[in-house]
Design an enzyme around this catalytic site. Structure first.
Site, PDB file in Angstrom:
ATOM      1  N   ASP A   1       2.691   5.459  -6.636  1.00 49.96           N
ATOM      2  CA  ASP A   1       3.950   5.310  -5.882  1.00 49.96           C
ATOM      3  C   ASP A   1       5.177   5.184  -6.760  1.00 49.96           C
ATOM      4  OD1 ASP A   1       1.924   3.496  -3.721  1.00 49.96           O
ATOM      5  OD2 ASP A   1       2.969   5.341  -3.202  1.00 49.96           O
TER       6      ASP A   1
ATOM      7  N   HIS B   1      -2.438  -2.114  -9.722  1.00 45.87           N
ATOM      8  CA  HIS B   1      -3.426  -1.465  -8.856  1.00 45.87           C
ATOM      9  C   HIS B   1      -4.698  -2.291  -8.862  1.00 45.87           C
ATOM     10  CE1 HIS B   1      -5.936   1.632  -7.061  1.00 45.87           C
ATOM     11  NE2 HIS B   1      -4.813   2.217  -6.698  1.00 45.87           N
TER      12      HIS B   1
ATOM     13  N   HIS C   1       0.862  -1.196   0.000  1.00 49.79           N
ATOM     14  CA  HIS C   1       0.000   0.000   0.000  1.00 49.79           C
ATOM     15  C   HIS C   1       0.894   1.241   0.000  1.00 49.79           C
ATOM     16  CE1 HIS C   1      -3.429   2.479   0.536  1.00 49.79           C
ATOM     17  NE2 HIS C   1      -3.725   2.242   1.797  1.00 49.79           N
TER      18      HIS C   1
HETATM   19  C1  SDX Z   1      -1.465   2.219  -3.373  1.00 51.18           C
HETATM   20  O1  SDX Z   1      -6.216   0.811  -3.309  1.00 51.18           O
HETATM   21  C2  SDX Z   1      -5.712   1.972  -3.536  1.00 51.18           C
HETATM   22  O2  SDX Z   1      -6.355   2.854  -4.036  1.00 51.18           O
HETATM   23  C3  SDX Z   1      -4.274   2.154  -3.102  1.00 51.18           C
HETATM   24  C4  SDX Z   1      -3.639   3.491  -3.469  1.00 51.18           C
HETATM   25  C5  SDX Z   1      -4.257   4.639  -2.714  1.00 51.18           C
HETATM   26  O3  SDX Z   1      -4.179   5.776  -3.195  1.00 51.18           O
HETATM   27  O4  SDX Z   1      -4.739   4.432  -1.570  1.00 51.18           O
HETATM   28  O5  SDX Z   1      -3.757   3.722  -4.853  1.00 51.18           O
HETATM   29  C6  SDX Z   1      -2.142   3.508  -3.099  1.00 51.18           C
HETATM   30  O6  SDX Z   1      -1.412   1.394  -2.503  1.00 51.18           O
HETATM   31  C7  SDX Z   1      -0.940   1.945  -4.757  1.00 51.18           C
HETATM   32  C8  SDX Z   1      -0.399   0.494  -4.910  1.00 51.18           C
HETATM   33  C9  SDX Z   1       1.033   0.489  -4.365  1.00 51.18           C
HETATM   34  N1  SDX Z   1       1.524  -0.900  -4.275  1.00 51.18           N
HETATM   35  C10 SDX Z   1       2.496  -1.319  -5.099  1.00 51.18           C
HETATM   36  O7  SDX Z   1       2.963  -0.668  -6.030  1.00 51.18           O
HETATM   37  C11 SDX Z   1       2.995  -2.726  -4.788  1.00 51.18           C
HETATM   38  C12 SDX Z   1       3.091  -3.538  -6.061  1.00 51.18           C
HETATM   39  N2  SDX Z   1       1.740  -3.750  -6.601  1.00 51.18           N
HETATM   40  C13 SDX Z   1       1.041  -4.857  -6.122  1.00 51.18           C
HETATM   41  O8  SDX Z   1       1.510  -5.684  -5.173  1.00 51.18           O
HETATM   42  C14 SDX Z   1      -0.387  -5.022  -6.605  1.00 51.18           C
HETATM   43  O9  SDX Z   1      -0.468  -4.566  -7.887  1.00 51.18           O
HETATM   44  C15 SDX Z   1      -1.439  -4.349  -5.742  1.00 51.18           C
HETATM   45  C16 SDX Z   1      -1.294  -4.758  -4.320  1.00 51.18           C
HETATM   46  C17 SDX Z   1      -1.322  -2.883  -5.860  1.00 51.18           C
HETATM   47  C18 SDX Z   1      -2.791  -4.789  -6.257  1.00 51.18           C
HETATM   48  O10 SDX Z   1      -2.871  -6.138  -6.031  1.00 51.18           O
HETATM   49  P1  SDX Z   1      -4.174  -6.987  -6.448  1.00 51.18           P
HETATM   50  O11 SDX Z   1      -5.227  -6.113  -7.033  1.00 51.18           O
HETATM   51  O12 SDX Z   1      -4.547  -7.823  -5.277  1.00 51.18           O
HETATM   52  O13 SDX Z   1      -3.645  -7.841  -7.648  1.00 51.18           O
HETATM   53  P2  SDX Z   1      -2.921  -9.216  -7.498  1.00 51.18           P
HETATM   54  O14 SDX Z   1      -1.872  -9.124  -6.421  1.00 51.18           O
HETATM   55  O15 SDX Z   1      -3.958 -10.272  -7.396  1.00 51.18           O
HETATM   56  O16 SDX Z   1      -2.156  -9.311  -8.890  1.00 51.18           O
HETATM   57  C19 SDX Z   1      -2.835  -9.715 -10.065  1.00 51.18           C
HETATM   58  C20 SDX Z   1      -1.743 -10.344 -10.930  1.00 51.18           C
HETATM   59  C21 SDX Z   1      -0.937 -11.421 -10.201  1.00 51.18           C
HETATM   60  O17 SDX Z   1      -0.408 -12.259 -11.197  1.00 51.18           O
HETATM   61  P3  SDX Z   1      -1.023 -13.767 -11.306  1.00 51.18           P
HETATM   62  O18 SDX Z   1      -1.009 -14.349  -9.899  1.00 51.18           O
HETATM   63  O19 SDX Z   1      -2.432 -13.552 -11.828  1.00 51.18           O
HETATM   64  O20 SDX Z   1      -0.116 -14.477 -12.269  1.00 51.18           O
HETATM   65  O21 SDX Z   1      -0.771  -9.339 -11.284  1.00 51.18           O
HETATM   66  C22 SDX Z   1       0.480  -9.667 -10.694  1.00 51.18           C
HETATM   67  C23 SDX Z   1       0.216 -10.671  -9.590  1.00 51.18           C
HETATM   68  O22 SDX Z   1       1.353 -11.506  -9.405  1.00 51.18           O
HETATM   69  N3  SDX Z   1       1.014  -8.421 -10.157  1.00 51.18           N
HETATM   70  C24 SDX Z   1       2.273  -8.048 -10.259  1.00 51.18           C
HETATM   71  C25 SDX Z   1       2.314  -6.772  -9.667  1.00 51.18           C
HETATM   72  N4  SDX Z   1       1.109  -6.434  -9.221  1.00 51.18           N
HETATM   73  C26 SDX Z   1       0.302  -7.468  -9.519  1.00 51.18           C
HETATM   74  N5  SDX Z   1       3.368  -8.660 -10.801  1.00 51.18           N
HETATM   75  C27 SDX Z   1       4.508  -7.961 -10.732  1.00 51.18           C
HETATM   76  N6  SDX Z   1       4.634  -6.725 -10.193  1.00 51.18           N
HETATM   77  C28 SDX Z   1       3.560  -6.105  -9.641  1.00 51.18           C
HETATM   78  N7  SDX Z   1       3.689  -4.904  -9.115  1.00 51.18           N
END
Ligand code: SDX
Length: 428
Positions: free
Chosen positions: A361, A305, A266
């Protein structure tokens, strides 16, 4: 055609019409569908990926189109033409302030920036290397002990006073967490300065009479606060609402929001992005790093996201703000690595198929580093920006007649009805 589902429960042969309202079915209506032994049907949805927890008019996001609006105003216009304090008023009160309303708001917030001296000694008690987010979470929670009247969450005047206090004091607590980690004396608020300029003064003032930040840096940080101000039901806002649903005071609820924001998935992602860029070290290492991400060895922090399946509109604005800041500070050498990462990722099937784009971010940390903030401070900056959003959502929650204490169901997977064997027998 009607807005409803016609479902047949094959376990009982019963048929049901389930109304659809606002694109959702009510859990209570699903609960009318009973199993043969009378158990109500529930929804299993880890992380609430497809569950609406509330009705809200604070923030609107269209993830496919990359649209973000606060109280109906597009983020691009607010970032370009408004100020963080004005946006904070808009989020909390639901409309843009008149001149009188704004002047009162600015006056009240300016004169609530001080914290009780006991908070200062409380913060001095942390270890020298305490993470500023841990200090911020603890000190926001501690404020609940200084304002016991905040427990009367039904009284609007009391609610509004706590909202002003928290928006006013978050920069003081954030700046003091930073100064503590640096072993520098705490700088008191300077009420002659604007909100964001005062924050920079409490962070960086040394022996000069008055800290004078470059106006371009003040403006860029103010825009960053605007971009972080709210984001519908994100993890930390959900935490604030869940804690607030027990009718605890708003300081305790926001302290929980700070804790949720601390996580690397997050708000902690901005800190993780900088560490990731430092680890990559050079643009030529980007292809290998991307391969590691695709092999699942790690995540591309700052990408992806839950809602945005398009470019996060905030990331676009931040990328532009980079130019303004780097004009003053010089370009951050890590920018080149970040841009190479973005370029390769946006062309790679792994990211394209998963609709992974830069989020808020990805670039923000580059700007914060240019301000000379250490990575541990990045999420504190996020928390300061998000405070009006958390409070606007909390205020909506406590006034929402449909809301109840948050208490989800579970699917039990453990043992049942075991006979207890006392330790005297177990250990013999
Ligand atoms: C913020 O919710 C909000 O609005 C948050 C926010 C706010 O203003 O409050 O916008 C702020 O938190 C932004 C997000 C910051 N986090 C990151 O940058 C961390 C990296 N990103 C992730 O871990 C991920 O994308 C999330 C946590 C942001 C979202 O996760 P989800 O929606 O639960 O998606 P998921 O983890 O189920 O991923 C879906 C697929 C998966 O692949 P498969 O299992 O289907 O093969 O996408 C892949 C994940 O492995 N994936 C990534 C990835 N993010 C998702 N693979 C590599 N790198 C990534 N960053």
């Amino acid at each position: 055609m009607t807005d409803s589902l016609s479902v047949r429960d094959n376990r009982t042969g019963q048929e049901y019409d389930v109304p659809i309202e606002n694109g959702t079915v009510k859990g209570a209506d699903l609960g009318k569908i009973k199993s043969p032994d009378g158990q109500p049907l529930a929804v299993y949805d880890p992380g609430f990926v497809n569950t609406a927890s509330c009705k809200s008019s604070v923030t609107f996001i269209d993830g496919d189109e990359g649209i973000l609006e606060y109280r109906g105003y597009p983020i691009e216009q607010l970032a370009e033409q408004s100020t963080f304090l004005e946006v904070a008023y808009l989020l909390v009160h639901g409309e843009l302030p008149t001149q009188t309303q704004y002047e009162t708001w600015e006056h009240d917030i300016t004169y609530h920036t001080f914290v009780h001296e006991n908070v200062k000694s409380f913060m001095e008690g942390f270890r020298y290397d305490a993470h500023p987010m841990g200090m911020l979470m603890a000190s926001v929670g501690a404020l609940s002990t200084f304002y016991p009247d905040a427990r009367d969450i039904e009284d609007d005047e009391i609610r509004q006073l706590q909202i002003v206090r928290m928006i006013a004091k978050m920069p003081t607590l954030g700046a003091w967490s930073f100064r503590h980690a640096q072993g520098k004396p705490f700088v008191y608020p300077d009420n002659e300065l604007g909100y964001t300029a005062n924050f920079l003064s409490m962070l960086f003032k040394m022996s000069e009479d008055r800290f004078g930040a470059d106006e371009r840096l003040v403006k860029a940080l103010d825009v960053l606060f605007i971009l972080h101000a709210d984001h519908e039901q994100n993890c930390s806002t959900n935490a604030v609402r869940s804690i607030g649903s027990s009718q605890v005071d708003p300081y305790s609820a926001v302290a929980g929001g700070v804790g949720a924001l601390y996580g690397p998935l997050h708000g902690g992602a901005n800190e993780a992005v900088l560490r990731m860029l430092r680890r990559i070290k050079d643009k030529k290492n980007v292809p290998d790093f991307i391969e590691g991400v695709k092999n699942g060895d790690e995540r591309l922090m700052g990408f992806g996201h839950r809602v945005y399946k398009n470019y996060d509109p905030r990331a676009k604005i931040i990328k532009k703000a980079c130019d303004d800041v780097f004009e003053v500070t010089g370009v951050n050498p890590l920018l080149e690595i970040a841009m190479e990462l973005e370029k390769i990722a946006l062309e790679d099937e792994y990211f394209v198929s998963r609709k992974l784009y830069p989020n808020v971010d990805f670039y923000s940390g580059l700007i914060y580093e240019a301000f000379q903030f250490p990575p541990e401070m990045f999420t504190v900056l996020f928390a300061i920006g998000r405070t009006p959003g958390w409070l606007a959502q909390w205020l909506e929650l406590v006034q929402d007649k449909e809301q109840k204490i948050a208490r989800p169901k579970q699917i039990y997977t453990g043992d049942r009805t075991l006979d207890f064997v006392p330790s005297s027998k177990r250990w013999s």
